[in-house]
Design a protein around this motif. Sequence first.
Motif, short mmCIF file in Angstrom:
data_model
loop_
_atom_site.label_atom_id
_atom_site.label_comp_id
_atom_site.label_asym_id
_atom_site.label_seq_id
_atom_site.Cartn_x
_atom_site.Cartn_y
_atom_site.Cartn_z
N PHE A 236 40.74 -68.58 -20.26
CA PHE A 236 39.57 -69.05 -20.99
C PHE A 236 39.23 -68.13 -22.16
O PHE A 236 39.18 -66.91 -22.00
CB PHE A 236 38.36 -69.17 -20.07
N ASP A 237 38.97 -68.74 -23.31
CA ASP A 237 38.51 -68.01 -24.49
C ASP A 237 37.02 -68.26 -24.64
O ASP A 237 36.61 -69.36 -25.05
CB ASP A 237 39.27 -68.50 -25.73
N PRO A 238 36.16 -67.29 -24.30
CA PRO A 238 34.71 -67.52 -24.36
C PRO A 238 34.22 -67.85 -25.77
O PRO A 238 33.15 -68.44 -25.93
CB PRO A 238 34.12 -66.19 -23.86
N ALA A 239 35.01 -67.52 -26.78
CA ALA A 239 34.60 -67.80 -28.15
C ALA A 239 34.77 -69.27 -28.52
O ALA A 239 34.18 -69.75 -29.49
CB ALA A 239 35.39 -66.94 -29.13
N SER A 240 35.57 -70.00 -27.74
CA SER A 240 35.85 -71.39 -28.10
C SER A 240 35.32 -72.40 -27.10
O SER A 240 35.64 -73.59 -27.18
CB SER A 240 37.37 -71.58 -28.24
N GLY A 241 34.52 -71.96 -26.16
CA GLY A 241 33.98 -72.89 -25.18
C GLY A 241 32.78 -72.31 -24.46
O GLY A 241 32.17 -71.33 -24.90
N PHE A 242 32.45 -72.93 -23.35
CA PHE A 242 31.26 -72.55 -22.60
C PHE A 242 31.58 -71.88 -21.27
O PHE A 242 30.68 -71.61 -20.49
CB PHE A 242 30.39 -73.79 -22.35
N VAL A 243 32.84 -71.64 -20.99
CA VAL A 243 33.24 -71.04 -19.72
C VAL A 243 33.44 -69.54 -19.90
O VAL A 243 34.17 -69.11 -20.80
CB VAL A 243 34.53 -71.68 -19.18
N GLU A 244 32.79 -68.75 -19.05
CA GLU A 244 32.94 -67.30 -19.09
C GLU A 244 33.35 -66.81 -17.71
O GLU A 244 33.11 -67.47 -16.70
CB GLU A 244 31.62 -66.63 -19.50
N VAL A 245 34.01 -65.66 -17.68
CA VAL A 245 34.48 -65.09 -16.42
C VAL A 245 33.77 -63.76 -16.19
O VAL A 245 33.83 -62.86 -17.04
CB VAL A 245 36.01 -64.88 -16.44
N ALA A 246 33.08 -63.64 -15.07
CA ALA A 246 32.37 -62.41 -14.74
C ALA A 246 33.35 -61.28 -14.49
O ALA A 246 34.49 -61.51 -14.08
CB ALA A 246 31.48 -62.62 -13.51
N ASP A 247 32.92 -60.06 -14.72
CA ASP A 247 33.77 -58.90 -14.48
C ASP A 247 34.18 -58.84 -13.01
O ASP A 247 33.43 -59.24 -12.11
CB ASP A 247 33.04 -57.60 -14.85
N TYR A 248 35.37 -58.32 -12.79
CA TYR A 248 35.86 -58.16 -11.42
C TYR A 248 35.23 -56.91 -10.81
O TYR A 248 35.26 -55.82 -11.40
CB TYR A 248 37.38 -58.03 -11.43
N ALA A 249 34.63 -57.07 -9.64
CA ALA A 249 33.96 -55.93 -9.00
C ALA A 249 33.93 -56.14 -7.50
O ALA A 249 33.86 -57.28 -7.01
CB ALA A 249 32.54 -55.77 -9.55
N ALA A 250 33.99 -55.03 -6.76
CA ALA A 250 33.86 -55.08 -5.30
C ALA A 250 32.38 -55.04 -4.96
O ALA A 250 31.73 -54.00 -5.11
CB ALA A 250 34.59 -53.90 -4.67
N VAL A 251 31.84 -56.16 -4.54
CA VAL A 251 30.41 -56.26 -4.24
C VAL A 251 30.21 -57.04 -2.94
O VAL A 251 31.08 -57.81 -2.52
CB VAL A 251 29.64 -56.97 -5.38
N GLU A 252 29.07 -56.83 -2.33
CA GLU A 252 28.72 -57.57 -1.12
C GLU A 252 27.81 -58.76 -1.42
O GLU A 252 27.77 -59.73 -0.66
CB GLU A 252 28.03 -56.64 -0.11
N LYS A 253 27.07 -58.68 -2.53
CA LYS A 253 26.12 -59.74 -2.86
C LYS A 253 25.91 -59.77 -4.37
O LYS A 253 25.87 -58.71 -5.01
CB LYS A 253 24.79 -59.50 -2.14
N VAL A 254 25.80 -60.99 -4.93
CA VAL A 254 25.57 -61.16 -6.36
C VAL A 254 24.39 -62.10 -6.55
O VAL A 254 24.50 -63.30 -6.28
CB VAL A 254 26.82 -61.74 -7.07
N PRO A 255 23.23 -61.59 -7.00
CA PRO A 255 22.06 -62.46 -7.17
C PRO A 255 22.33 -63.64 -8.10
O PRO A 255 21.73 -64.72 -7.93
CB PRO A 255 21.01 -61.51 -7.76
N GLU A 256 23.23 -63.46 -9.06
CA GLU A 256 23.52 -64.53 -10.02
C GLU A 256 24.25 -65.71 -9.41
O GLU A 256 24.45 -66.73 -10.07
CB GLU A 256 24.33 -63.97 -11.19
#
Length: 319
Positions: A236-256
């Motif tokens: 995905f190219d965020p500059a040419s559309g509406f789809v974005e990819v969140a950063d990769y991270a080791a987490v237990e919970k994501v409020p978003e």
Amino acid sequence: MVAKIFIDGEAGTTGLEIRERLAPRRDIELMSIADDRRKDLGARRDMLNAADIAILCLPDDAAKQSVSLIENPETRVIDASTAYRVDPDWAYGFAEMTADQASVIAASKRVANPGCYPQGVIACVRPLIEAGLLPADYPFTVNAISGYSGGGRKMIEDYEAMAPGEAPPWIPYALGFGHKHLPEMRSYSCMDIDPLFQPAVGAYKQGMVTMVPLQLGNLPASVTGKTLHAAISDWFDPASGFVEVADYAAVEKVPELDPRTLNGTNAMRLYVFANDARRQVVLAAVYDNLGKGASGAAVQNLNLMLGCDARKSLAQEAA
């Protein structure tokens, strides 16, 4: 030049949302039928054939009827029903699905607006199958939740008639596993077999999350959370559309991951969560079922077909 746009079924949830987004624009003329003539076949035929682009917000059979009424070869169509979503003569209206899909939509006379649930699944899975990281015959499972607006006017009225706290917070459905979105989910994700799809409706109006859990134990050791995330990010190219990819991270919970996070926008945010030691991954997509999942996607497709900025009348960030 002002384009003439007719929304056939503008009184429904999706039609009202599209009309609201388009109403302030000066580059289009919104055509309407008087309330007492909306079921008048002749009036609908006249409007459909006078329009530069007709947007159909109707049940499947009514959408097919509308298409059959179009005799003007110049009238282009965006259909929001499921009637044509896997029809090879119609362009599939998920503009970010591939690098050239926006161009395909822009050049097409017939565009099938995607279903809300499939878009998140396609966005997560197709890049991985195309990259050879997941086999097309993998036994995919999809769990998802949407706001009650996804059920249409009757469900909206039922939920909003309830007293605060009266509505069940979460109700799974489609437990016969034959949901109407399966054909496009399978086809455009490039799956060889139908996924096991189990959606739910939440006691809130709009917003959704789709989640695809993966067991990687039978796949090569090179398939990890990071390699999956990299393949999706590269797609995905965020500059040419509406789809974005969140950063990769080791987490237990994501409020978003609250399904309402991107309400009011046309954005879709993708996540990859992994435990490589356990060889387990969850792919997730968050977006607005009334935005990117329905009316927002229709407006984006309209913009592409008109040759104007794809972001016109669409918000990409939550207020």
